[in-house]
Each structure stands twice: as structure tokens, then as C-alpha cells.
Design a protein around this motif. Structure first.
Motif: not given
Length: 259
Positions: A30-53
């Protein structure tokens, strides 16, 4: 097997180690799956696509959603501060807080990967992927440590903590730490806080980032020795690729072996 017992004091080291070992045996996948769940999201900053929330772009917003859902599924009280930051509480006997802060944003993957950067790959006992070390993996492990204590409380193996334990999910650590500035403007500081960032416990705090811009005098192109120099995708990451174009006469270059 650890027997249930009502406790009024903290569990012994022996009992705690037994509970930790059992939790890891039962929940490691479950721990490895949770890490993978987050790693699959390219969560780098993109201020050009910023929006409310989503003040730092869609990637950090999606990662925060996933982290808060993970904490909610574990039974913690969760809160979202309009995408700037989020937190999960294990409520204690008082409102005074012990804090843990981890960040779930990353720098862009960049070139040179031998494995898919946005998923967890297991190799030779290691987990590979963007953010596995910094800081999605440590954040998930710390959150599961909170879950371990919550379960021990429910089983009567540990008492309610004297303080509320708050996990703060940062989403802007890799650039300006605006998430921390926002949090401190809207919430009181915890009585004590640490971060399991990267190689914890070697890394246990955040020192901030210093950005600088170096310039030289205006030199005509024909007089320049270094024509161009470039590399990297983020100022706080070692470049995966870099190159320089340097002006030099052929007769001035050292002879290559065999020529």
C-alpha cells in the motif's frame, strides 16, 4: 501477535517496534502504491496555467488532491487552503500542534532518464521515479507513520497524543515556498515542526532557495571566447544535459591522441 490492551501511557519501545514491523508487513505494498500514485502526477510549477484553486498550476493541484484523498481515506481530518497548501490532522488532547511538513511538488523530469520518470520502477531494491526521494516518498512514509499511531489508538495500544499532529502538504517548495508563506499568514505556527525531506533524518529542515543572475560586460560577438552556455531545466536541480560553444583556433587546441 501483539495483544490488545488499554494503555494510559506511551507504549514501550518493544511494543512500538512490534507494531511497526507488523504494519510494514501488512501495508508495504500500500505504501509503494501510494508513492506511485503521487509520482505519476507531473506536479511541477506552471504559473502560465495557474487558476483559482490552482495557484501553482494544474500539476501541484492534482497532487494535492491525491494527497488529501489519501489522508482522508486513512481517517484523518483534512483541509484544503484553496490549493496553496493542505493539511491532515490526527487530533490530540489539545489544539497545540506538532507539525510535519512534506512537499509534493517536483522539478521537471528533464532528459536522461533510463526509466519512465512519472511512475515508480522497482530495481535492485530501490524505487525509481521523479519525487521518490524528494519528497513524495518520504511524505507518504510519514503519513503512514501517522496512520500507524491512529490504528494503535483504535486498538487500545497507544493513548491519544497530548498534542494534535498535523501533516502539512506543501506544493511550492521547489521554487519560492509561497505555500509556506500562505500557511503562516493564515495559521499559527506549530509548537514544533520537522520535514522528512529527502534523506531524513539527515535532512530535517528547509533552508530556502537563493536565486542569482550573473552578467558580464557587453562583449562584441567576434571578441567572445564563450559564445553560448546552457543546460538544465530548473535552477535547483543538477542539469541532466549541458553544452557550451567556445571559440578557439584549431592550432590552439591540444592535439587529440592518434591524430
Amino acid at each position: 501477535m501483539v495483544e490488545n490492551a488499554a494503555l494510559t501511557a506511551m507504549p514501550s519501545d518493544e511494543l512500538l517496534e512490534q507494531c511497526i514491523d507488523r504494519y510494514l508487513d501488512e501495508h508495504w505494498e500500500d505504501i509503494v502504491a501510494d508513492i506511485d500514485r503521487l509520482v505519476r502526477i507531473p506536479s511541477f510549477e506552471d504559473l502560465g496555467a495557474a487558476a483559482e484553486g490552482a495557484p501553482y498550476g494544474p500539476g501541484p493541484r492534482k497532487a494535492l488532491n491525491a494527497a488529501l484523498a489519501m489522508a482522508n481515506d486513512m481517517g484523518f481530518e483534512v483541509h484544503d487552503d484553496a490549493g496553496h497548501v493542505g493539511y491532515a490532522d490526527l487530533v490530540g488532547a489539545s489544539e497545540e500542534q506538532l507539525g510535519i511538513i512534506g512537499h509534493i511538488d517536483v522539478v521537471p523530469a528533464g532528459p536522461g532518464w533510463h526509466f519512465e520518470p512519472y511512475q515508480v520502477t522497482r530495481k535492485d531494491g530501490y524505487l525509481l521515479g521523479r519525487g521518490v526521494i524528494d519528497d513524495k516518498g518520504p511524505s507518504v512514509v510519514a503519513l503512514h507513520a501517522m496512520d500507524l499511531w491512529r490504528r494503535m489508538q483504535l486498538d487500545g495500544l497507544a493513548p491519544q497524543l497530548p498534542y494534535t499532529l498535523r501533516f502539512i502538504f506543501g506544493v511550492n517548495e521547489e521554487t519560492r515556498m509561497d505555500d509556506v508563506h500562505y500557511y503562516r499568514a493564515h495559521h499559527a505556527d506549530p509548537a514544533f515542526l520537522f520535514t522528512p525531506d529527502a534523506e531524513f533524518p539527515v535532512c530535517y529542515g528547509e533552508k530556502g532557495i537563493y536565486h542569482s543572475l550573473m552578467t558580464s560586460a557587453d562583449v562584441p560577438v567576434e571578441q567572445r571566447t564563450v559564445i553560448s552556455l546552457e543546460g538544465g531545466t530548473a535552477v535547483n536541480a543538477v542539469p541532466g544535459h549541458a553544452q557550451a560553444v567556445v571559440r578557439a583556433g584549431v592550432c590552439e587546441l591540444p592535439a587529440a591522441q592518434g591524430i
